[in-house]
Scaffold this active site. Sequence first.
Site, short mmCIF file in Angstrom:
data_model
loop_
_atom_site.label_atom_id
_atom_site.label_comp_id
_atom_site.label_asym_id
_atom_site.label_seq_id
_atom_site.Cartn_x
_atom_site.Cartn_y
_atom_site.Cartn_z
N HIS A 1 36.79 44.94 36.44
CA HIS A 1 37.81 43.90 36.57
C HIS A 1 37.31 42.69 37.34
O HIS A 1 37.91 41.61 37.25
CB HIS A 1 39.08 44.46 37.21
CG HIS A 1 38.98 44.74 38.68
ND1 HIS A 1 38.73 45.98 39.21
CD2 HIS A 1 39.12 43.91 39.76
CE1 HIS A 1 38.73 45.92 40.52
NE2 HIS A 1 38.94 44.67 40.87
N ASP B 1 36.43 51.30 34.99
CA ASP B 1 36.36 50.10 35.83
C ASP B 1 34.97 49.92 36.44
O ASP B 1 34.83 49.52 37.59
CB ASP B 1 37.43 50.13 36.93
CG ASP B 1 37.69 48.74 37.51
OD1 ASP B 1 37.32 47.75 36.86
OD2 ASP B 1 38.25 48.65 38.62
N SER C 1 36.44 44.71 46.01
CA SER C 1 36.27 45.42 44.74
C SER C 1 34.82 45.38 44.28
O SER C 1 34.19 44.32 44.24
CB SER C 1 37.15 44.78 43.66
OG SER C 1 38.51 45.00 43.93
#
Length: 518
Positions: A168, A198, A271
């Site tokens: 993402h 992901d 992230s």
Amino acid sequence: MTQTTKFALTATAAALLGAGVTLTTTASGWTLPAWVQGKASTTAAPAAESPLATPAPDAGAAAQPSAPTAVATPVAPSAAAPAALVPNYRAIVQSQGPAVVGITVAGLHKAGNNGAELAEGPGMDDPFFRFFRGIPGLRLPPQGPQPFRGQGSGFIISSDGLILTNAHVVRDAKQVTVKLSDRREFSAQVLGSDPATDIAVLRVDAKGLPTVQLGDAKQVQVGDYVLAIGAPFGFEQTATQGIVSAKGRSLPGESVVPFIQTDAAVNPGNSGGPLFDASGRVIGVNAQIYSQSGGFQGLAFSIPVDVALKIKDQIVAHGKVEHARLGVTLQDLSAPLAASFGLSSPNGALVSSVVPDSAAAKAGLKPGDVITAIDGEPVNVAGDVSSRVGLARPGDKLKLELWRDKAGRSEVVSLGRADKDVQEASAAPQGGQLGLALRPLQPQELRSSGLEGGLLIERVSGPAQLAGVQPGDVLLALNGKPVQNIEQVREVLKSKPAQVALLVARDGQQLFVPVRLG
């Protein structure tokens, strides 16, 4: 002994008594017990040493009174846990931090449907209306693709520029820039990404780069120390620490990842960054947080590094990732459901429906089967099956241990290819109990519903109503036995079981409902 001293000793003794310590005294004074003074037990095993860990301070050490004569003993002391080793976070950051990178991306997002509709609405083509587009305060909907910028983190796993991050982070990115801790910057190529896990793999054109040490996520236990390094909100090389809160978490959605849950502070920008264990080895890729505010609230989730490496290998070799598919709908077992199927504990994944012509159908799986193990590894919840199947390759063979008709059996299944439009589902179990008005389905109802048989639930009352059973549900089976008429239902209930399991169809889905009759 002064009055003040007597008062102080009395207060201390009272505190120790309140903590469960029995004191014996004489006229000349008192002593603290050995375990309070910090004396090591002769039977305690010495703690292992680690170059990146130091022993935690002994919280039990205490100053001794000046004139001890009596012996105090604890009341039924429990066995003490081994002394914890506090990681040397400074050493981990210094040795592994240079391999952690910041990632900035730029690209174009497509405007939403609402924006597109408004952009073409009345007045948008009026020259007078277009004249005022530049007036401050006049907000117009976006037209066409809109530019965006984003940021995240990543870490280098090979000295020739291979980097792991989250899918993402680089989604829809046209430009990806990687910034090292020494402030060097490189343009990065996205070799591939996998939305199901992901994970994305980047490559930069560089040699001799620092790399992280890779660990084994399977060896990590709940309570172990962890350290996260990343760029939350753009603050580069930020280190935060915590512990492993849980393992094997299944999150809502279509993810097939058994997440590691931690309480290490993770925020937007973290992230894709690494999660280190106490030895300074990467055990996870920080991916998600659970928050009602948009910021960290104590719940962070990381992708186990072994999962990330499997995806990396496929991307590097083939440029894409293929996931397997079993072809079943699963739900977790509750205690009533487990008892209905004759299981002693609610461990396993309950098959509520099987997709025709799928790998599961070819292997003979049926609604009502409970998957209790895969290749010898126990299955506790439905997410265990989804993770194991989703991370496998099409064509892989798995040995399933099943519970059917209150007996165990084994089936070997050859996995199919996951369809983009059909994903493994983990249906939320819903409660239900008998108290139903039933009738057979009419031929036209069978044709329109696509069902082969069953009993329509016309009215719901009593316990069934409280449990949420709805008029319009179709009862397909009772305790795994298909039902086509009322007599078959009565036959099952004739033995007056304490609880049974209903298989019902609702809104095109099938699910099992535990029924408590006692």
